[in-house]
Structure formats: structure tokens, C-alpha cells
Design an enzyme around this catalytic site. Structure first.
Site, PDB file in Angstrom:
ATOM      1  N   GLU B 211     -49.003 -39.944   7.679  1.00 35.39           N
ATOM      2  CA  GLU B 211     -48.875 -38.502   7.901  1.00 35.39           C
ATOM      3  C   GLU B 211     -47.665 -37.967   7.160  1.00 35.39           C
ATOM      4  O   GLU B 211     -46.930 -38.737   6.531  1.00 35.39           O
ATOM      5  CB  GLU B 211     -48.809 -38.203   9.399  1.00 35.39           C
ATOM      6  CG  GLU B 211     -47.594 -38.773  10.113  1.00 35.39           C
ATOM      7  CD  GLU B 211     -47.681 -38.619  11.641  1.00 35.39           C
ATOM      8  OE1 GLU B 211     -48.773 -38.707  12.213  1.00 35.39           O
ATOM      9  OE2 GLU B 211     -46.615 -38.413  12.245  1.00 35.39           O
ATOM     10  N   HIS B 249     -45.195 -34.777  16.326  1.00 33.35           N
ATOM     11  CA  HIS B 249     -44.326 -35.943  16.165  1.00 33.35           C
ATOM     12  C   HIS B 249     -42.980 -35.508  15.589  1.00 33.35           C
ATOM     13  O   HIS B 249     -42.935 -34.704  14.661  1.00 33.35           O
ATOM     14  CB  HIS B 249     -44.940 -36.954  15.197  1.00 33.35           C
ATOM     15  CG  HIS B 249     -46.115 -37.680  15.754  1.00 33.35           C
ATOM     16  ND1 HIS B 249     -47.072 -38.242  14.932  1.00 33.35           N
ATOM     17  CD2 HIS B 249     -46.499 -37.944  17.013  1.00 33.35           C
ATOM     18  CE1 HIS B 249     -47.992 -38.837  15.692  1.00 33.35           C
ATOM     19  NE2 HIS B 249     -47.659 -38.647  16.957  1.00 33.35           N
TER      20      HIS B 249
END
Lengths: 380, 289
Positions: B211, B249
Site C-alpha cells: 500500500e 493505517h
């Protein structure tokens, strides 16, 4: 969490880092009062949480009461990088002999802090570094030993600071380290740190950015969190244990897990849709989190379609359904809601929702396709 | 056999009396993982999970009594760094930290402290490890994966479950699936695990699920180009993420160009690694070649 300049300077002052005299104002009347204390020359600075204020006309010198009024009104009417200026800082004008850049940052890739210093402080430092990275001196700091005095001296040497100022410089940079550690900062920056009138070091600007993960243990800083509108929604979502980021589109999204949420946004974008937000309700979300998340989406007037994508692992889909139903009971839905439930207790969840008028998608790709289609149909 | 840990490794759970710790300890036990102890300061002497598992006040006493070799941490963020320190000091071989939201300065101190230790930390903010039919440490739902020959390394939880579930539905299986964590400062990155998968006889193909943010995938690509002979596949999320915003996150934030999805995708393609451009392509890509 970024903190405005005038508040960052208050923190600096608490740690003994010298700053110019000055106060914050929200209109020309207050600015004028401050000017009377600080005349003859003042600097008026827009208080917005973005870089590039100087270049956008947000930092200007005023030499008379008339100029203070005019410039204050000018700056308060500015919008800098999308942020309207609501406050200004009025400060005594400082004579600048030389400008330096000093920062302590969290080098996430290295997993340790770093001291950054440059003799090319001021507005153009970013361009200067882009052209030639050697203009920025960088030194890793051992997080267990902390910043050491000799390291500060090596930075002073690297930026060619006059030796008679080394002691003062060391005091300031060690104070900056103490501030960084004690406030759980992600980064602290002085740009520029100036030599004024030959022998004084003063922090003309101050940037403090607190690690979001550590905010919970810094209630003493809560007064400094002057939130812009966007951040306020994020902050509110955070209180419910959700992460929210506002985007520009019209498809409201609620997903469990950050990675899956990003994948869902990517899918929508790939198919020509425009997500209105990122909203991660987290792994193991309960029905309260689900209903708070749904309420955030329903309050957003830009949202034309809601897409709920849940992969139940730890999260149970019947718990998700319960949260959704609790909202629908009290508030009728006026826009289409597309839902995809998979994994733990998905069948039970869907059974609970069968009379609620939701559009059920088989998988993530179909959910995205239907949502994009509906978002485009409902555009008027 | 799983990578990293042996199937019968003795595991203790730090934070076993908390809601999450208790729930997942039970799930791990049900899966067949050799859970031998729990640790919660102040609750030593209790027994949990139907009276089967003893609780200790410290990691040290738990190890002395049970011989635990690894720990899974569910301790809340404000005490999680301390829990890692304790596990490292007690010389456990492996520590899996599931906790999300540990302050960064705490993690920097942990990481520095660990330079002189033998303990391997996975996470924090990691879903843990699952080797289908063999062992499970952490929170990856056991029922979504079948045994097979695909090794998975990921930075996220639910996205990994989604992908693993799709792989299962397509008729393929997983050797080991491991999450390195969604935080910016992690105990273990891709290269160490790529090395283990490369050496693992049960793994024939490796999938990395990356990511935005940080240099993790850059490090992976560099490692793969130099060392891996097994085929590696990649998928990167966050193409549509704006710069400077934290996407859930703590580590998923584009701070410089190198952290963007576009940059990572370019690196992956240039290195000749097979890239799935969307989530739906993954099973087919893995199965056809």
C-alpha cells in the site's frame, strides 16, 4: 496533528526558545491594538496550516497603523491552498542578518529521529533541497540516548554558524529536542532561525506536528488543536474509533479495514466513480461503530450513493446489520445504499437486512459497479 | 510447514484477559495453535479459556512455567510498547504485535532496543500469521484459507482476508500468509520474509500486498530483483489516495513521491514483477502462470 504557528510559538516559549514578541488577532481592531505595543514595524502573518504562506501573500510587513489595517484586511480575505485565513499573528519586525533551517523529524524509513539543518533557511529551502540535496545536513539521533551536544555542534559547524553563537544554538536545539520528545511530536521545525543584530538567535517561525497516535497522552496540548473543518470531521470520527478522510466525490463509502477501504476506493475510481470519503470502521467493529459511521455518511450532503463493503473476519456481519438497522429505524434513507457482506455470519446479516430496501451486491467488484452507476444516474 | 515458526511452537498471549486477547486466544486454540499461557499484570494465578490456560503476572514467569517461545500481543496501545520490551527482555524468539496505534516515539525506542536482541518482532498493527491447517498466531480468520503453495505477505488485515478468500474460491491455497503491519515503523519488513518463502519447500509462488506510504515495497523490489527465483506477484492499494492524508493505517500516508502508489507500481513493473492492477485480477493472475 499540526499546530498553528502562534500556538507552536507558545510551546517554543515554554521551552525557552526565543521568539519575537507578538499576539494573535482575528480582525483589524485587535491588530491595531497589538501594533501600538510593538510599533514602529510589525510583520503580519496568516495563520493557516499549510506551507507557502509567504509566496501566497500571507506574510507582510506593516510600517504604520494604516498599513496594519489594510494588510490585516487583505490577509484575512485570503484563501491559501484552499484554507481560508481566519487568524493572523502580529509580531515585532526582526532585523535579519542570516537565516537557518533547523528541524527534528521522525525518519520513519530509518525508524529513528533525525536532526536536519541548513544555512539556506527561509522561503526557498524546499526548492534549494530539490535542486541540491547536499544543502540539507541530516544526522540520525539515537532514540534511546537522545540528541547529544556534540551532534548539535556538528550541525552548527555544517551550517557555518559563527562560533560565538554555538552555546546559544546548542541551548535552542537541545530545547527543541526536549520539546520533540516530551510532546510526542512527529516533527518540529524552525524555518527560519535567524541571527539578528549580530548576536541574537530568534525563531521567526515555528511548526509543531504531534503524532496522532500519541495525542491521547497529551491533554495539556488539547487547547492547541485548532481544527480546520475537514480535520474536525476526522477528529470526530476518531472519537468513535473510526478513521475518516474527506475526498471530493459523491459516493459515500464505509469499509472495515484500511487496506480493504483503499482497495474499494481504487475500484470505484477505476470504474469512473468518485468516492466522497475514506471511512474505515476498523477490524472487529461493533454495531455502534457501524451506526456512527453510517450517520457520518448520511449527514454529508454531497453523498448520492452509499457503498458499504464488509469482509467479516473478526467483524461479524450480523453485528454490522444490527448497527445499520438501528439507524434506519429512526432515519429513513433517501439515497440508495449498496451493501456487500461476506465472511463471518454474512448470511445472517443479509437475512436481517432483507426488508430494509438495501441493494445487495454479490462481491466487491459488483458493489463498486452498481455504486458508480447509481452515482452517475442521480447526478442532476 | 509454516515459514518463521514451527507448527508446535509454544505461544503465550500478552493481554489475554482483555476482550480482544481473550477472543483471539480462544480462536487460536481452536485452530490447534499450542497456546500455553497468558500474561496480564495483576491477574497472575487466574485460569482462562475454560480453565485450560494459566495467566501469569509477567512474561518471565510465564516462560519459566510453560517454556513459551513466542508471544502474541493484544495489549492496548498505551502499554503495548512496554509489553514488547518485556517480551524482548525475556528473550522470546518471536513476538507478533497485533496492537494498533502505538506512539511512534515508543516504537523507535523499541526498535533501537531490539538491535541488540535475537527476538524477531512482527508488526505492530499486524494481523499475524496463518499457515492453513497448521498454525495460526494472531487474528487472521482460519476458515478463509485452504492449504496450498502460495505465500502471502501483506501490510493490511481485511484486504488480505478478501484476497485469500478469493484465492480459495478460485481453487488455490496458501502455504503461509503473514501481515507485516500497517504502521510506519515495523519490526520486520518484506525482505526477511521473502527470504523465508524463497527457502520454504511448500511455497511455489509469492504474493505481496502493498500500500501507499514508506519504502517497504521499494525494499521488497530491490530484494526480489537480487535474490528471489520463485515467481513473485504484487498488488498495491491507494492509487486514489490524496497526498498527505493518513488512510486509516498510520503508515498509509503519501509524504513524498516515493510513497505514492504510482511510484511503487512503476518500480514493480520495471523489476518484471507480475502486477495485478485490480483486486479481481489477482486469483486469475496467480493461477494462470
Amino acid at each position: 496533528m499540526r499546530i498553528q504557528e502562534y500556538q507552536s510559538k507558545r510551546i517554543f516559549s515554554h521551552y525557552g526558545i526565543p521568539i519575537p514578541k507578538g499576539r494573535v488577532a482575528i480582525n483589524a481592531i485587535i491588530a491595531d491594538h497589538i501594533y501600538e505595543e510593538l510599533q514602529p514595524d510589525v510583520v503580519i502573518k496568516a495563520q493557516v496550516l499549510t506551507s507557502g504562506r509567504g509566496k501566497a501573500g500571507g506574510i507582510r510587513l506593516a510600517k504604520s497603523a494604516e498599513q496594519v489595517e489594510e494588510i490585516t484586511n487583505d490577509i484575512l480575505s485570503l484563501t491559501i491552498k484552499g484554507m481560508p485565513v481566519k487568524k493572523i499573528l502580529v509580531e515585532e519586525a526582526i532585523k535579519i542578518d542570516q537565516e537557518y533551517f533547523i528541524a527534528i523529524i521522525t525518519d520513519k524509513d530509518a525508524g529513528q529521529p533525525a536532526l536536519m539543518a541548513s544555512k539556506y533557511g527561509g522561503m526557498d529551502i524546499e526548492d534549494a533541497v530539490r535542486e541540491n540535496s547536499s544543502v540539507m545536513y541530516s544526522l540520525p539521533i539515537d532514540p534511546l540516548a537522545g540528541l547529544l551536544e556534540f551532534q548539535v555542534r556538528s550541525a552548527a559547524l555544517a551550517v557555518e554558524l559563527p562560533k560565538q553563537l554555538w552555546d546559544e544554538f546548542t541551548t535552542i536545539v537541545l530545547a527543541l529536542w526536549k520539546l520533540y520528545e516530551e510532546t510526542d511530536a512527529d516533527s518540529v521545525e524552525i524555518n527560519p532561525l535567524v541571527i539578528s543584530e549580530g548576536d541574537k538567535l530568534i525563531a521567526l517561525d515555528a511548526k509543531v506536528n504531534i503524532d496522532d497516535n500519541a495525542i491521547y497522552r497529551h491533554s495539556e496540548l488539547s487547547e492547541y488543536f485548532d481544527l480546520e473543518e475537514e480535520d474536525r470531521m476526522e477528529y470526530q470520527a476518531k472519537k468513535y474509533g473510526l478513521s475518516y478522510v474527506k475526498l471530493n466525490g459523491n459516493i459515500g463509502c464505509m469499509v472495515n479495514g484500511a487496506g480493504l477501504a483503499m482497495a474499494t476506493l481504487d475500484l470505484l475510481s477505476d470504474q469512473g466513480g468518485k468516492p466522497a470519503n475514506f471511512l474505515d470502521i476498523g477490524g472487529g467493529a461493533n454495531s455502534e461503530k457501524v451506526s456512527s459511521g453510517l450517520k457520518i455518511l448520511m449527514q454529508d450532503e454531497r453523498v448520492k450513493v452509499i457503498l458499504i463493503n464488509i469482509f467479516g473476519g473478526i467483524t461479524r456481519c450480523d453485528e454490522v446489520a444490527k448497527g445499520l438497522l438501528s439507524v434506519f429505524e429512526n432515519t429513513p434513507i433517501e439515497i440508495p445504499v449498496v451493501i456487500r457482506l461476506a465472511g463471518t455470519n454474512a448470511r445472517e446479516g443479509l437475512e436481517m437486512l432483507k426488508d430494509s430496501g438495501l441493494i445487495v451486491a454479490e462481491n466487491i467488484v459488483e458493489a463498486a459497479r452498481i455504486s458508480v452507476q447509481l452515482s452517475q444516474e442521480n447526478k442532476q | 510447514m509454516s515459514i518463521l515458526v514451527k507448527n508446535d511452537i509454544s505461544v503465550l498471549v500478552q493481554g489475554i484477559t482483555g476482550k480482544e486477547g481473550h477472543f483471539h486466544a480462544q480462536k487460536m486454540l481452536n485452530y490447534g495453535t499450542h497456546i500455553v499461557a497468558g500474561v496480564t499484570p495483576g491477574k497472575g494465578g487466574d485460569w482462562v479459556l475454560d480453565g485450560k490456560i494459566p495467566v501469569f503476572d509477567s512474561v518471565k514467569t510465564a516462560i519459566e512455567a510453560t517454556g513459551a517461545e513466542a508471544s502474541v500481543i493484544f495489549v492496548p496501545a498505551d502499554h503495548a510498547a512496554d509489553a514488547i520490551f518485556e517480551a524482548v527482555e525475556a528473550q522470546l524468539q518471536y513476538v507478533f504485535c497485533v496492537t494498533e496505534g502505538i506512539p511512534m516515539q515508543d516504537m523507535m525506542r523499541v526498535k533501537r532496543y531490539m538491535q541488540t536482541s535475537e527476538t524477531q518482532l512482527i508488526g505492530p498493527n499486524s494481523p499475524g500469521l496463518l499457515s492453513p491447517g497448521q498454525v495460526k498466531l494472531g487474528i487472521i480468520p482460519g476458515e478463509i484459507a485452504k492449504p496450498g503453495n502460495i505465500g502471502v505477505i501483506s501490510r493490511s488485515g481485511t484486504l488480505t482476508y478478501e484476497i485469500v478468500n478469493e484465492i480459495s474460491k478460485a481453487g488455490a491455497g496458501i502455504s503461509t500468509c503473514i501481515g507485516i503491519g500497517g504502521d510506519p515503523i515495523l519490526g520486520t519488513g518484506y525482505p526477511e520474509l521473502l527470504e523465508l518463502f524463497e527457502a520454504d519447500p511448500d511455497t511455489e509462488k509469492i504474493l505481496i500486498v502493498g500500500e501507499i506510504g514508506g519504502k517497504f515495497e521499494e525494499n521488497a523490489v530491490r530484494y526480489i530483483s537480487q535474490h528471489n527465483t520463485k515467481p513473485v506477484y504484487a498488488f498495491i492499494v491507494g492509487k486514489s489516495a490524496p497526498e498527505g492524508r493518513r488512510m486509516g493505517h498510520a503508515g498509509a500516508i503519501i509524504e513524498k513521491r516515493a510513497g505514492s502508489a504510482a511510484y511503487k507500481i512503476e518500480l514493480i513493473k520495471n523489476a518484471g514483477i507480475r502486477l495485478a492492477s485490480s483486486i479481481e485480477e489477482i486469483p486469475a493472475l496467480l493461477l494462470k502462470s
